[in-house]
Design a protein around this motif. Sequence first.
Motif, short mmCIF file in Angstrom:
data_model
loop_
_atom_site.label_atom_id
_atom_site.label_comp_id
_atom_site.label_asym_id
_atom_site.label_seq_id
_atom_site.Cartn_x
_atom_site.Cartn_y
_atom_site.Cartn_z
N ASN A 62 0.82 -1.21 0.00
CA ASN A 62 0.00 0.00 0.00
C ASN A 62 0.85 1.27 0.00
O ASN A 62 0.41 2.31 -0.47
CB ASN A 62 -0.95 -0.02 1.20
CG ASN A 62 -2.01 -1.10 1.06
OD1 ASN A 62 -2.24 -1.62 -0.02
ND2 ASN A 62 -2.65 -1.45 2.17
N TRP A 63 2.07 1.17 0.52
CA TRP A 63 2.99 2.33 0.46
C TRP A 63 3.30 2.65 -1.00
O TRP A 63 3.31 3.80 -1.41
CB TRP A 63 4.27 2.00 1.24
CG TRP A 63 5.17 3.17 1.48
CD1 TRP A 63 5.04 4.11 2.45
CD2 TRP A 63 6.35 3.51 0.76
NE1 TRP A 63 6.07 5.01 2.38
CE2 TRP A 63 6.89 4.66 1.35
CE3 TRP A 63 7.01 2.95 -0.33
CZ2 TRP A 63 8.05 5.28 0.89
CZ3 TRP A 63 8.17 3.55 -0.80
CH2 TRP A 63 8.68 4.70 -0.19
N TYR A 64 3.55 1.61 -1.80
CA TYR A 64 3.83 1.83 -3.21
C TYR A 64 2.58 2.25 -3.99
O TYR A 64 2.69 2.82 -5.08
CB TYR A 64 4.43 0.58 -3.84
CG TYR A 64 5.93 0.49 -3.67
CD1 TYR A 64 6.77 1.39 -4.32
CD2 TYR A 64 6.51 -0.47 -2.86
CE1 TYR A 64 8.15 1.33 -4.17
CE2 TYR A 64 7.88 -0.54 -2.69
CZ TYR A 64 8.70 0.36 -3.36
OH TYR A 64 10.07 0.30 -3.19
N ALA A 65 1.41 1.97 -3.44
CA ALA A 65 0.18 2.39 -4.11
C ALA A 65 -0.09 3.88 -3.94
O ALA A 65 -0.92 4.45 -4.65
CB ALA A 65 -1.01 1.58 -3.59
N LEU A 66 0.60 4.52 -3.01
CA LEU A 66 0.45 5.96 -2.82
C LEU A 66 1.10 6.73 -3.96
O LEU A 66 2.01 6.23 -4.63
CB LEU A 66 1.10 6.38 -1.49
CG LEU A 66 0.53 5.80 -0.19
CD1 LEU A 66 1.42 6.21 0.98
CD2 LEU A 66 -0.90 6.26 0.03
N ALA A 75 3.52 8.31 6.70
CA ALA A 75 2.35 7.56 6.22
C ALA A 75 2.30 6.15 6.78
O ALA A 75 1.25 5.50 6.75
CB ALA A 75 2.34 7.51 4.69
N LEU A 76 3.43 5.66 7.29
CA LEU A 76 3.51 4.26 7.66
C LEU A 76 2.62 3.85 8.83
O LEU A 76 2.01 2.77 8.78
CB LEU A 76 4.96 3.88 7.95
CG LEU A 76 5.88 3.87 6.72
CD1 LEU A 76 7.33 3.74 7.14
CD2 LEU A 76 5.49 2.73 5.78
N PRO A 77 2.50 4.63 9.90
CA PRO A 77 1.62 4.17 10.99
C PRO A 77 0.19 3.91 10.53
O PRO A 77 -0.42 2.91 10.91
CB PRO A 77 1.69 5.33 11.99
CG PRO A 77 3.01 5.97 11.75
CD PRO A 77 3.22 5.87 10.27
N LEU A 106 9.64 -0.95 9.30
CA LEU A 106 9.17 -0.27 8.09
C LEU A 106 9.78 1.11 7.96
O LEU A 106 10.20 1.52 6.86
CB LEU A 106 7.65 -0.18 8.10
CG LEU A 106 6.89 -1.50 7.88
CD1 LEU A 106 5.42 -1.32 8.21
CD2 LEU A 106 7.05 -1.97 6.43
N GLU A 107 9.83 1.83 9.06
CA GLU A 107 10.39 3.19 9.00
C GLU A 107 11.86 3.16 8.60
O GLU A 107 12.32 4.00 7.81
CB GLU A 107 10.20 3.88 10.35
CG GLU A 107 8.74 4.21 10.65
CD GLU A 107 8.52 4.73 12.05
OE1 GLU A 107 7.49 5.39 12.29
OE2 GLU A 107 9.36 4.47 12.93
N SER A 108 12.60 2.19 9.11
CA SER A 108 14.01 2.08 8.72
C SER A 108 14.13 1.64 7.27
O SER A 108 15.00 2.14 6.53
CB SER A 108 14.73 1.07 9.63
OG SER A 108 14.75 1.52 10.97
#
Length: 264
Positions: A62-66, A75-77, A106-108
């Motif tokens: 979903n991160w790549y879908a942004l 956006a990660l939380p 994820l943040e790292s």
Amino acid sequence: MEQLGLFAPPPRLFTCTPSKLGSYEDCPRRYRFTYVDRPAPQKGPPWAHNSLGASVHTALKNWYALEPGRRVPEALPGLLKATWVREGYQDDAQEREVYRRALGWLESYVESLDPAEDPVGVERTVAARTETLALSGRVDRIDQRGDELVIVDYKTGRGGVSEDDARGSRALALYAIATARVFRKACRRVELHHLPTGTVAAFEHTDASLERHLRRAEATAADILADSDFAPRTGPQCSWCDYRKVCPEGSSSPPKDPWTAVTG
């Protein structure tokens, strides 16, 4: 006048995924329970480590879908919370601790990514056929590096990864073969991205090494088709099996708690 029956029908292909082949090699009995018996026996309770892995994988998808401009750590939380799978944890306290751990991974990890760069594929299904196999699988990520494609597989287990893991992974090799055929581009490099440690284990396949993995996959498929007993292969892995309670041989192994693999 055309005569019928002169030509034998083409052989039926064995439809499989790398996980299906791996399931048989791990334990033919588990393969039978999963893919042959209908209805399938009831599984045991869900595993927390599977919930954790699924949550992290979906959050990255979903991160790549942004839109690229929204691919920021902030956006990660929200992404992880929206995809979080709650099953298998010992209690709410453990679940919260594992959630914080996963968010830190994820943040790292995203710090190493270019938010403006779109992969060729994310959670992309690829497929290929041989004379005996109809093979398919879902790749976590397919990157474009120069003129070639690269297979990226995320790992969230406690154990680290090594070049030997990348070289020996038949799943990654089969993904590379299928990806090359789908996109008609060379695909030889495979990578394991271990989020807990931030390490990457990679291997550059040759045509010969990919061919060896493919031949082994075909040999496993042949063994499956010839097997009528599906005898169990017992060992320490029985403690982690979804079907331990319904397998007389495997049930003698001490059970693992569903949250064991995420403890500590």
